[in-house]
Write a protein that holds these residues in place. Structure first.
Motif, mmCIF file in Angstrom:
data_model
loop_
_atom_site.group_PDB
_atom_site.id
_atom_site.type_symbol
_atom_site.label_atom_id
_atom_site.label_comp_id
_atom_site.label_asym_id
_atom_site.label_seq_id
_atom_site.Cartn_x
_atom_site.Cartn_y
_atom_site.Cartn_z
ATOM 1 N N UNK A 181 -8.347 11.291 -6.354
ATOM 2 C CA UNK A 181 -8.415 9.469 -6.286
ATOM 3 C C UNK A 181 -7.857 9.326 -5.970
ATOM 4 N N UNK A 182 -8.400 8.523 -4.821
ATOM 5 C CA UNK A 182 -7.426 7.456 -3.895
ATOM 6 C C UNK A 182 -7.884 5.963 -4.701
ATOM 7 N N UNK A 183 -6.635 5.382 -5.133
ATOM 8 C CA UNK A 183 -6.363 4.090 -5.944
ATOM 9 C C UNK A 183 -6.907 3.295 -5.029
ATOM 10 N N UNK A 184 -7.036 1.912 -5.755
ATOM 11 C CA UNK A 184 -8.084 0.846 -4.575
ATOM 12 C C UNK A 184 -6.829 0.422 -3.618
ATOM 13 N N UNK A 185 -7.612 0.063 -2.096
ATOM 14 C CA UNK A 185 -6.313 -0.352 -0.699
ATOM 15 C C UNK A 185 -5.084 1.151 -0.711
ATOM 16 N N UNK A 186 -5.919 2.398 -1.038
ATOM 17 C CA UNK A 186 -4.707 2.978 -0.874
ATOM 18 C C UNK A 186 -4.695 4.776 0.502
ATOM 19 N N UNK A 187 -4.542 5.422 0.732
ATOM 20 C CA UNK A 187 -4.623 6.323 1.166
ATOM 21 C C UNK A 187 -3.923 7.158 0.567
ATOM 22 N N UNK A 188 -4.495 9.107 0.655
ATOM 23 C CA UNK A 188 -3.531 9.602 1.209
ATOM 24 C C UNK A 188 -3.350 10.964 2.290
ATOM 25 N N UNK A 189 -2.552 11.370 2.024
ATOM 26 C CA UNK A 189 -2.533 12.135 2.826
ATOM 27 C C UNK A 189 -2.197 14.055 1.829
ATOM 28 N N UNK A 190 -3.340 14.417 2.894
ATOM 29 C CA UNK A 190 -2.878 15.938 2.248
ATOM 30 C C UNK A 190 -3.159 17.246 3.333
ATOM 31 N N UNK A 211 1.025 -1.617 0.057
ATOM 32 C CA UNK A 211 -0.320 0.104 -0.026
ATOM 33 C C UNK A 211 0.879 0.699 -0.447
ATOM 34 N N UNK A 212 0.706 2.385 -0.824
ATOM 35 C CA UNK A 212 1.356 3.549 -1.281
ATOM 36 C C UNK A 212 0.575 4.670 -0.407
ATOM 37 N N UNK A 213 1.404 5.178 0.625
ATOM 38 C CA UNK A 213 0.714 6.381 0.883
ATOM 39 C C UNK A 213 1.846 7.622 0.690
ATOM 40 N N UNK A 214 0.870 8.139 0.112
ATOM 41 C CA UNK A 214 1.943 9.701 -0.506
ATOM 42 C C UNK A 214 1.272 10.966 -0.277
ATOM 43 N N UNK A 215 2.204 11.505 0.609
ATOM 44 C CA UNK A 215 1.850 13.579 1.244
ATOM 45 C C UNK A 215 1.899 14.433 0.087
ATOM 46 N N UNK A 216 0.304 14.584 -0.499
ATOM 47 C CA UNK A 216 0.148 15.913 -0.759
ATOM 48 C C UNK A 216 0.432 17.433 -0.822
ATOM 49 N N UNK A 217 0.915 18.212 -1.356
ATOM 50 C CA UNK A 217 1.095 19.766 0.054
ATOM 51 C C UNK A 217 -0.152 20.200 -1.286
ATOM 52 N N UNK A 218 -1.213 20.496 -0.794
ATOM 53 C CA UNK A 218 -1.776 21.660 -2.572
ATOM 54 C C UNK A 218 -2.042 22.598 -2.135
ATOM 55 N N UNK A 219 -2.371 23.421 -3.042
ATOM 56 C CA UNK A 219 -2.803 24.790 -2.589
ATOM 57 C C UNK A 219 -3.828 24.797 -3.399
#
Length: 188
Positions: free
Chosen positions: A20-29, A1-9
């Motif tokens: 969009x979050x991939x199947x069985x994955x997570x995103x951190x914003x 499971x890939x965990x991505x940290x996104x810093x967005x403005x």
């Protein structure tokens, strides 16, 4: 499971962002807007997601809840904290994030209590907390809340809402309320 940290403005106040979050994955914003705005989540994917707020200094969850397949919720995320969205399904899911005006918290005599809604069952529990959020408590999970005295919490059964709890003086800061016990027998 890939965990991505996104810093967005965000481009503009009130503008929608699609995540969009991939199947069985997570995103951190993390957004600069957390300091000045609340976050409105709209899930129209047909699949539930887990929503949590993470303190970056301790890497621990400070609040969280399940957002149902067609759920909407508005939450406040402290500046610098991380909004984590987890997809436990086998399909990709998309949801919209909108920044909205921070909810005004009235402190003039309004007593609030911080406690935990606990789901000790293996099934999701859909709730309605009017003027706050409509969480879907994930199985075997905890959701921290800060609610005013007199706030009502309803169990959502189909199109019906069944009152299961009213916040009163019997609930103390730090209490853990077993919601599964409160709704036991309501599904029969």
């Amino acid at each position: 499971m890939k965990n991505v940290l996104m810093i967005l403005i965000a481009v503009a106040f009130g503008g929608k962002q699609k995540v969009t979050i991939n199947a069985l994955d997570s995103v951190e914003l993390t957004y600069e807007e957390f300091a000045n705005y609340d976050v409105k989540l709209s899930n129209s994917s047909g699949k539930g997601i887990d929503v949590s707020v993470i303190d970056p200094s301790t890497k621990k969850q400070v609040s969280g809840f399940g957002l149902g397949p067609l759920g909407k919720a508005t939450l406040s995320v402290r500046d610098g904290h991380i909004l984590k969205l987890k997809n436990n399904s086998m399909k990709d899911v998309s949801l919209s994030i909108t920044f909205v005006e921070k909810r005004k918290v009235a402190y003039s005599g309004e007593q609030r209590v911080n406690f935990t809604l606990r789901n000790t069952s293996s099934r999701s529990i859909p709730l309605v907390i009017p003027d706050v959020m409509n969480p879907n408590l994930s199985p075997l999970s905890n959701s921290g809340v800060s609610l005013k005295m007199g706030q009502k919490i309803y169990y959502k059964k189909g199109l019906k809402k069944i009152l299961i709890l009213t916040v009163d003086e019997s609930i103390k800061t730090g209490d853990k309320i077993d919601i599964a016990k409160l709704v036991k027998g309501l599904n029969d």
